[in-house]
Design an enzyme around this catalytic site. Structure first.
Site, PDB file in Angstrom:
ATOM      1  N   TYR A 120     -96.616 -18.420  68.625  1.00  0.00           N
ATOM      2  CA  TYR A 120     -95.966 -19.384  69.522  1.00  0.00           C
ATOM      3  C   TYR A 120     -96.325 -19.063  70.977  1.00  0.00           C
ATOM      4  O   TYR A 120     -96.769 -19.938  71.721  1.00  0.00           O
ATOM      5  CB  TYR A 120     -94.452 -19.345  69.309  1.00  0.00           C
ATOM      6  CG  TYR A 120     -93.684 -20.349  70.130  1.00  0.00           C
ATOM      7  CD1 TYR A 120     -93.516 -21.666  69.699  1.00  0.00           C
ATOM      8  CD2 TYR A 120     -93.111 -19.989  71.342  1.00  0.00           C
ATOM      9  CE1 TYR A 120     -92.799 -22.581  70.455  1.00  0.00           C
ATOM     10  CE2 TYR A 120     -92.397 -20.900  72.102  1.00  0.00           C
ATOM     11  CZ  TYR A 120     -92.240 -22.195  71.660  1.00  0.00           C
ATOM     12  OH  TYR A 120     -91.535 -23.104  72.414  1.00  0.00           O
ATOM     13  N   SER A 124     -93.954 -23.215  77.421  1.00  0.00           N
ATOM     14  CA  SER A 124     -92.775 -22.364  77.220  1.00  0.00           C
ATOM     15  C   SER A 124     -92.851 -21.108  78.090  1.00  0.00           C
ATOM     16  O   SER A 124     -93.941 -20.580  78.343  1.00  0.00           O
ATOM     17  CB  SER A 124     -92.687 -21.940  75.755  1.00  0.00           C
ATOM     18  OG  SER A 124     -91.645 -20.994  75.585  1.00  0.00           O
TER      19      SER A 124
END
Ligand SMILES: NC(=O)c1ccc[n+]([C@@H]2O[C@H](COP(=O)([O-])OP(=O)(O)OC[C@H]3O[C@@H](n4cnc5c(N)ncnc54)[C@H](OP(=O)(O)O)[C@@H]3O)[C@@H](O)[C@H]2O)c1
Length: 254
Positions: A160, A147
């Protein structure tokens, strides 16, 4: 259109029932591959994905990527069902908010444990079991979906960002360790993509601002990310092993 590069190739796509994973599974099947569509809880969506795949010989595999012993079973069932494993796409992931200045301790701790378990340890362990098969078979390809948040920061979901940064580092380490074994390892790092994961943000009051992060004024379609995954999985550029390819619409340049 079938693509000889994937004809007969056997691929495990984690989180293949929805979102980016579904787009990857469809593109692999369209180009001749045989796919294990992996899911955790959403069997209905996974069955719909399976039914939509071109060609034959695809299978469903269930399992929690956040449970270490399940990763072994997921790979074993794939190998049994497809007769081998040439490509692993570590796509499954979770995103849970846990603000350092807002979350209760239990919520904070649970979010860290779950996020790291699914987004980092899952791909590591799946890669372990897959690599053993690939080494025996003389080679293979591992593509990780990481990501933009690993580089840009995730202020409301730090686990995350940290887990994805770890996955980027894992990509490089495994690329080095496995190149002599004929195994290619690379990653794609998307910005916002139109999937269930991003939907609450894209459909919410901040949606316009999120789209405006990219000079294209939009989020990515899952199919765009799938194209990058397939390029990396194709072997067209073996020298890209270890790469983390940005696909964030120039919303974050590094
Ligand atoms: N969407 C974005 O904006 C965006 C941006 C950057 C990176 N990514 C990354 O792209 C990947 C795919 O995301 P997406 O947007 O397609 O997400 P999504 O639509 O929310 O789908 C997530 C997938 O992961 C699976 N999954 C979740 N927890 C799991 C677990 N514990 N074990 C096994 N599978 C599990 C889900 O399975 P079930 O269907 O069975 O629940 C589902 O197939 C993720 O790694 C995500 O972090 C997404």
């Amino acid at each position: 259109m079938k693509d000889a590069e994937f004809e007969g190739k056997r691929a495990l796509v984690t989180g293949g029932g929805r979102g980016i994973g579904r787009a990857v599974a469809r593109l692999l099947a369209e180009r001749g591959g045989r796919v294990a569509v992996h899911y955790r809880a959403n069997r209905g969506e996974a069955e719909r994905t399976l039914a939509s795949l071109a060609g034959e010989g695809h299978i469903l595999v269930q399992g929690d990527a956040g449970e270490p012993e399940e990763t072994r079973r997921i790979v074993e069932e794939t190998v049994r069902g497809l007769g081998g494993l040439d490509i692993l796409v570590n796509n499954a992931g979770v995103y849970e908010e846990h603000r350092i200045d807002g979350a209760e301790w239990e919520e904070w701790r649970r979010a860290w444990e779950r996020t790291v378990a699914v987004n980092l340890l899952g791909p590591a362990h799946l890669s372990y079991w897959a690599a053993r098969r690939m080494i025996d078979a003389g080679g293979g390809r591992i593509v990780n979906v990481t990501s933009r948040g690993a580089f840009r920061g995730e202020p409301t979901a730090p686990a995350y960002g940290a887990a994805k940064a770890g996955l980027n580092a894992l990509t490089g380490s495994l690329a080095k360790a496995l190149a002599p074994r004929g195994i290619f390892v690379a990653a794609v790092a998307p910005g916002f993509v139109e999937t269930d994961m991003a939907e609450p943000f894209l459909a919410g009051p901040g949606g316009e601002a999120i789209r405006a992060q990219s000079p294209l004024g939009r989020a990515a379609a899952p199919e765009e990310i799938a194209e990058v995954v397939l390029f990396l999985a194709s072997g067209r550029c073996g020298f890209a092993t270890g790469a983390v390819v940005d696909a964030n619409g120039a919303s974050h340049l590094r």
